[in-house]
Design an enzyme around this catalytic site. Structure first.
Site, PDB file in Angstrom:
ATOM      1  N   CYS A   1       0.881  -1.173   0.000  1.00 12.38           N
ATOM      2  CA  CYS A   1       0.000   0.000   0.000  1.00 12.38           C
ATOM      3  C   CYS A   1       0.916   1.221   0.000  1.00 12.38           C
ATOM      4  O   CYS A   1       2.111   1.088  -0.290  1.00 12.38           O
ATOM      5  CB  CYS A   1      -0.998  -0.028   1.153  1.00 12.38           C
ATOM      6  SG  CYS A   1      -0.314   0.155   2.800  1.00 12.38           S
TER       7      CYS A   1
ATOM      8  N   GLY B   1       2.770   0.634   3.468  1.00 15.12           N
ATOM      9  CA  GLY B   1       2.971  -0.744   3.936  1.00 15.12           C
ATOM     10  C   GLY B   1       2.294  -1.000   5.271  1.00 15.12           C
ATOM     11  O   GLY B   1       2.264  -2.141   5.750  1.00 15.12           O
TER      12      GLY B   1
ATOM     13  N   HIS C   1      12.908 -14.984  12.942  1.00 16.16           N
ATOM     14  CA  HIS C   1      12.472 -14.875  14.342  1.00 16.16           C
ATOM     15  C   HIS C   1      10.958 -14.969  14.524  1.00 16.16           C
ATOM     16  O   HIS C   1      10.499 -15.491  15.539  1.00 16.16           O
ATOM     17  CB  HIS C   1      12.933 -13.539  14.935  1.00 16.16           C
ATOM     18  CG  HIS C   1      14.412 -13.472  15.154  1.00 16.16           C
ATOM     19  ND1 HIS C   1      15.015 -12.465  15.867  1.00 16.16           N
ATOM     20  CD2 HIS C   1      15.426 -14.291  14.739  1.00 16.16           C
ATOM     21  CE1 HIS C   1      16.329 -12.665  15.905  1.00 16.16           C
ATOM     22  NE2 HIS C   1      16.611 -13.759  15.203  1.00 16.16           N
TER      23      HIS C   1
ATOM     24  N   HIS D   1      12.675 -19.108  19.387  1.00 13.46           N
ATOM     25  CA  HIS D   1      11.650 -18.306  18.706  1.00 13.46           C
ATOM     26  C   HIS D   1      10.330 -19.066  18.566  1.00 13.46           C
ATOM     27  O   HIS D   1       9.278 -18.450  18.418  1.00 13.46           O
ATOM     28  CB  HIS D   1      12.149 -17.899  17.322  1.00 13.46           C
ATOM     29  CG  HIS D   1      13.471 -17.190  17.368  1.00 13.46           C
ATOM     30  ND1 HIS D   1      13.613 -15.934  17.896  1.00 13.46           N
ATOM     31  CD2 HIS D   1      14.716 -17.601  16.982  1.00 13.46           C
ATOM     32  CE1 HIS D   1      14.894 -15.573  17.836  1.00 13.46           C
ATOM     33  NE2 HIS D   1      15.582 -16.572  17.277  1.00 13.46           N
TER      34      HIS D   1
HETATM   35  C1  RB5 Z   1      -3.968   5.350   0.403  1.00 11.93           C
HETATM   36  O1  RB5 Z   1      -3.975   6.697   0.058  1.00 11.93           O
HETATM   37  C2  RB5 Z   1      -3.099   5.118   1.615  1.00 11.93           C
HETATM   38  O2  RB5 Z   1      -3.713   5.589   2.769  1.00 11.93           O
HETATM   39  C3  RB5 Z   1      -2.793   3.650   1.746  1.00 11.93           C
HETATM   40  O3  RB5 Z   1      -2.181   3.194   0.596  1.00 11.93           O
HETATM   41  C4  RB5 Z   1      -1.860   3.242   2.876  1.00 11.93           C
HETATM   42  O4  RB5 Z   1      -0.701   4.015   2.870  1.00 11.93           O
HETATM   43  C5  RB5 Z   1      -2.442   3.092   4.193  1.00 11.93           C
HETATM   44  O5  RB5 Z   1      -1.823   2.592   5.139  1.00 11.93           O
END
Ligand code: RB5
Length: 145
Positions: free
Chosen positions: A66, A69, A99, A134
């Site tokens: 995203c 991330g 881990h 772990h």
């Molecule tokens: C989308 O604009 C953004 O909020 C999403 O990709 C992400 O970064 C959220 O955690």
């Protein structure tokens, strides 16, 4: 041969496509849960759907993207049995497997270079859980779910 599930929101779409191509080139089978364009969508359902593929054994491991991330990782970790960490550097891409026995890794398309992400995908996929001390810690995580 491992099956890898990939998923992203719109912000991660282009990185997800590049990761998919890279995985195919490396000989992996890829399950893609979307999204399939840069049209704005919510990241939670993609993290959730990708996680469920692993639990259903339709995939062995997963890669999520995203903007940061973060959001897609938080959503994936809501699936019991998913352990997803952010691959924010090379060492961590390996350590989350060694881990934490991570079965998913997430990346931020707005915070990381694609070439770093592709390298960390390979590091993640080639890492092995170390077990021993772990193993109890990971088992304790699973008891929380
Ligand atoms: C989308 O604009 C953004 O909020 C999403 O990709 C992400 O970064 C959220 O955690």
């Amino acid at each position: 041969m491992k099956n890898i599930v990939v998923g992203s929101d719109h912000a991660g779409f282009e990185y997800k496509e590049a990761i998919k191509k890279h995985l195919v080139k490396l000989g992996y089978q890829v399950v893609d849960v979307g999204t399939f364009s840069t049209e704005s969508v919510g990241y939670p359902s993609y993290g959730h759907e990708a996680g469920k593929k692993i639990i259903a054994k339709a995939a062995d491991l997963g890669v999520l993207v995203c903007g940061t991330g973060e959001g897609i990782m938080i959503a994936a970790n809501k699936v019991a049995g998913i352990r997803c960490g952010i691959g924010y550097d090379d060492a961590v891409a390996s350590l989350i497997v060694q881990h934490n026995n991570a079965n998913m890794i997430s990346f931020g398309s707005r915070t990381m270079d694609l070439k770093d992400v592709l390298r960390r995908v390979e590091i993640f996929l080639s890492a092995t859980f170390l077990g021993e001390r772990h193993a109890k810690r990971v088992a304790d995580i699973e008891k929380i779910c």
